[in-house]
Design an enzyme around this catalytic site. Structure first.
Site, short mmCIF file in Angstrom:
data_model
loop_
_atom_site.label_atom_id
_atom_site.label_comp_id
_atom_site.label_asym_id
_atom_site.label_seq_id
_atom_site.Cartn_x
_atom_site.Cartn_y
_atom_site.Cartn_z
CG HIS A 131 -49.97 -5.32 69.59
ND1 HIS A 131 -48.68 -5.43 69.14
CD2 HIS A 131 -50.66 -4.70 68.61
CE1 HIS A 131 -48.60 -4.90 67.94
NE2 HIS A 131 -49.78 -4.45 67.59
CG ASP A 162 -49.38 -2.22 75.07
OD1 ASP A 162 -49.35 -1.02 74.75
OD2 ASP A 162 -49.58 -3.14 74.25
CD GLN A 196 -55.01 0.85 70.20
OE1 GLN A 196 -55.79 1.79 70.03
NE2 GLN A 196 -54.26 0.38 69.23
CE LYS A 220 -50.80 1.68 68.07
NZ LYS A 220 -51.36 1.09 66.86
CB CYS A 238 -50.41 -7.22 65.95
SG CYS A 238 -49.69 -6.58 64.46
N1 PMP Z 1 -49.80 -2.44 71.84
C1 PMP Z 1 -51.00 -2.19 71.34
C2 PMP Z 1 -52.22 -2.45 72.18
C3 PMP Z 1 -51.13 -1.71 70.04
O1 PMP Z 1 -52.34 -1.47 69.53
C4 PMP Z 1 -49.96 -1.48 69.28
C5 PMP Z 1 -50.06 -1.00 67.84
N2 PMP Z 1 -51.04 -1.60 67.08
C6 PMP Z 1 -48.74 -1.73 69.87
C7 PMP Z 1 -48.68 -2.21 71.15
C8 PMP Z 1 -47.46 -1.49 69.13
O2 PMP Z 1 -47.33 -0.13 68.85
P1 PMP Z 1 -46.23 0.37 67.80
O3 PMP Z 1 -46.42 -0.45 66.57
O4 PMP Z 1 -46.57 1.81 67.61
O5 PMP Z 1 -44.91 0.15 68.43
#
Ligand code: PMP
Length: 413
Positions: free
Chosen positions: A130, A207, A210, A233, A371
């Site tokens: 991401h 990270d 998910q 999430k 993203c």
């Molecule tokens: N890492 C992953 C794998 C994500 O899916 C996301 C959110 N789509 C993020 C990081 C960033 O999370 P946040 O926008 O809640 O900070």
């Protein structure tokens, strides 16, 4: 708190009653919410806990000597213990509240990274990250004249571990990899990735944005130095997240942001910082977020990972089977170990057109790059349509989605 459900006890219709939004009608159709990888819906227990805080004990934490402030401080602090237990951290001091996963990665890049990465050093990320786990490292590399290296992804959407091994060397200082890909659903072998990095003396950030709501996460077993995730999430509120860090690393790291609460004493001669974790929580924290996150963890535990995992796997298997019957579809991401994310393209159609049409059937899902632009480039596509399933989704919703998709494809021909 009640014990987790058994598979026999699980009734998805009963569970859905806990989520008021699932009763919504959109464009004259019942809402079919399949954008859970972007954010999950919230159960009443989370919504009510936030409302209860504002109705009954709203006050700042760690400051007041009066009863409601002590109540708020207790609610805030006990959540740290709960999270520590939830991911099996060594202690609650290793849990830092952040705005979310993005904020947590930035904290590590700016605090640990600026201090420990020097010119010529290397940082490894993967092609499926991401943007939240790419851009902070890019910025750090630029500031320090360090080099960003990228683990490639194979055609199934899996990391090529042999290539990763080749990237590792004694200049590698940080490896930052996603646990479960938000765009493809691939579950990465994070323990192996961590072990390999540690053999070269590099630190590892995983990270977990998910992952924490789909499977039990044990940060000590993985061995990760840092682990990040977001409340929204995992059935919790927006604007709250967690950075787990090994205590000895956090203690040695300089503060990321400075101001109130993170100090022991301030004078114009100099300032002494508070201990970990408060050292990393400058200013008034997101108390409602923490209180909501506490209830989100209770929710996950009350359903239990056995049920969550088997139900979500049934949903992804069923959806994959059904969508494979449509000729125009190409699934992107067919990893052997895969969570409940179904990404696909419709040949000859732009993902956004599909998403807009599906909305007219009440089906809410995500289209675009998610993203993860470098990953989309890897597959030479402008983006995908992504359906992502949570424990409250049903096979009937998948039928509605597939039927709407077939009608959409026909209409766009
Ligand atoms: N890492 C992953 C794998 C994500 O899916 C996301 C959110 N789509 C993020 C990081 C960033 O999370 P946040 O926008 O809640 O900070």
């Amino acid at each position: 708190m009640e014990a987790a459900l058994t598979k026999q006890m699980f009734d998805v219709e009963t569970l859905r009653k806990e989520f008021p939004i699932l009763k919504r009608v959109v464009n004259g159709k019942p809402l079919v919410y399949l954008d859970n990888a972007a954010t999950s819906q919230k159960p009443l227990s989370v919504i009510n806990a936030i409302s209860d805080y504002y109705c009954n004990y709203n006050s700042n934490v760690h400051r007041g000597v009066y009863s409601i402030s002590l109540e708020a401080s207790d609610a805030y602090d006990c959540t740290r213990d709960k999270i520590s237990e939830f991911i099996n951290a060594g202690s609650a001091s290793e849990i830092i509240f952040t705005r979310g996963a993005t904020d947590a990665v930035n904290l590590v890049a700016y605090s640990y990274g600026l201090e420990n990465v020097a010119e010529g050093d290397e940082i490894i990320v993967s092609e499926m990250e991401h943007h939240a786990n790419i851009v902070p490292w890019q910025v750090l590399c630029k500031k320090k004249n360090a080099v960003l290296k990228v683990i490639p992804v194979n055609d199934k959407g899996e990391l090529i571990i042999d290539e990763y091994k080749k990237l590792l060397n004694n200049k590698t200082k940080i490896v930052a990899v996603v646990h479960i890909s938000n765009a493809l659903g691939t579950i990465n072998p994070v323990k192996e990735i961590t072990d390999l990095a540690h053999q070269r003396g590099a630190k590892v950030l995983i990270d977990g944005a998910q992952a924490v709501h789909h499977m039990p996460v044990d940060v000590q077993d993985i061995g990760a130095d840092f682990y990040t995730f977001s409340g929204h999430k995992m059935y919790g509120p927006m604007g709250i997240g967690v950075l787990y860090g090994k205590l000895e690393l956090l203690e040695a790291m300089p503060p990321y942001q400075t101001g109130g609460d993170m100090i022991i004493s301030v004078s114009f001669k100099g300032t002494t910082y508070n201990e970990v974790p408060v050292k990393f929580e400058a200013g008034t924290p997101n108390v409602e977020g923490v209180i909501g996150l506490n209830k989100a963890i209770d929710f996950i535990k009350s359903v239990g990972f056995d049920v969550i995992n088997s139900h979500e796997q049934e949903l992804i298997n069923y959806a994959t089977e059904k969508i494979s019957e449509i000729d125009e579809i190409e699934i992107i991401g067919t990893a052997k170990n895969k969570a409940s994310v179904l990404s696909f393209v419709v040949r000859g159609q732009h993902p956004m057109d599909i998403g807009i049409m599906l909305d007219t059937y009440g089906v809410a899902l995500r289209t675009g790059k998610h993203c993860t632009e470098p990953l989309m480039d890897r597959f030479s596509i402008p983006g995908t349509v992504r359906a992502s399933f949570a424990v409250y989704n049903t096979p009937e919703e998948i039928d509605i989605f597939i039927d709407a998709l077939k009608r959409t494809i026909k209409a766009l021909k």
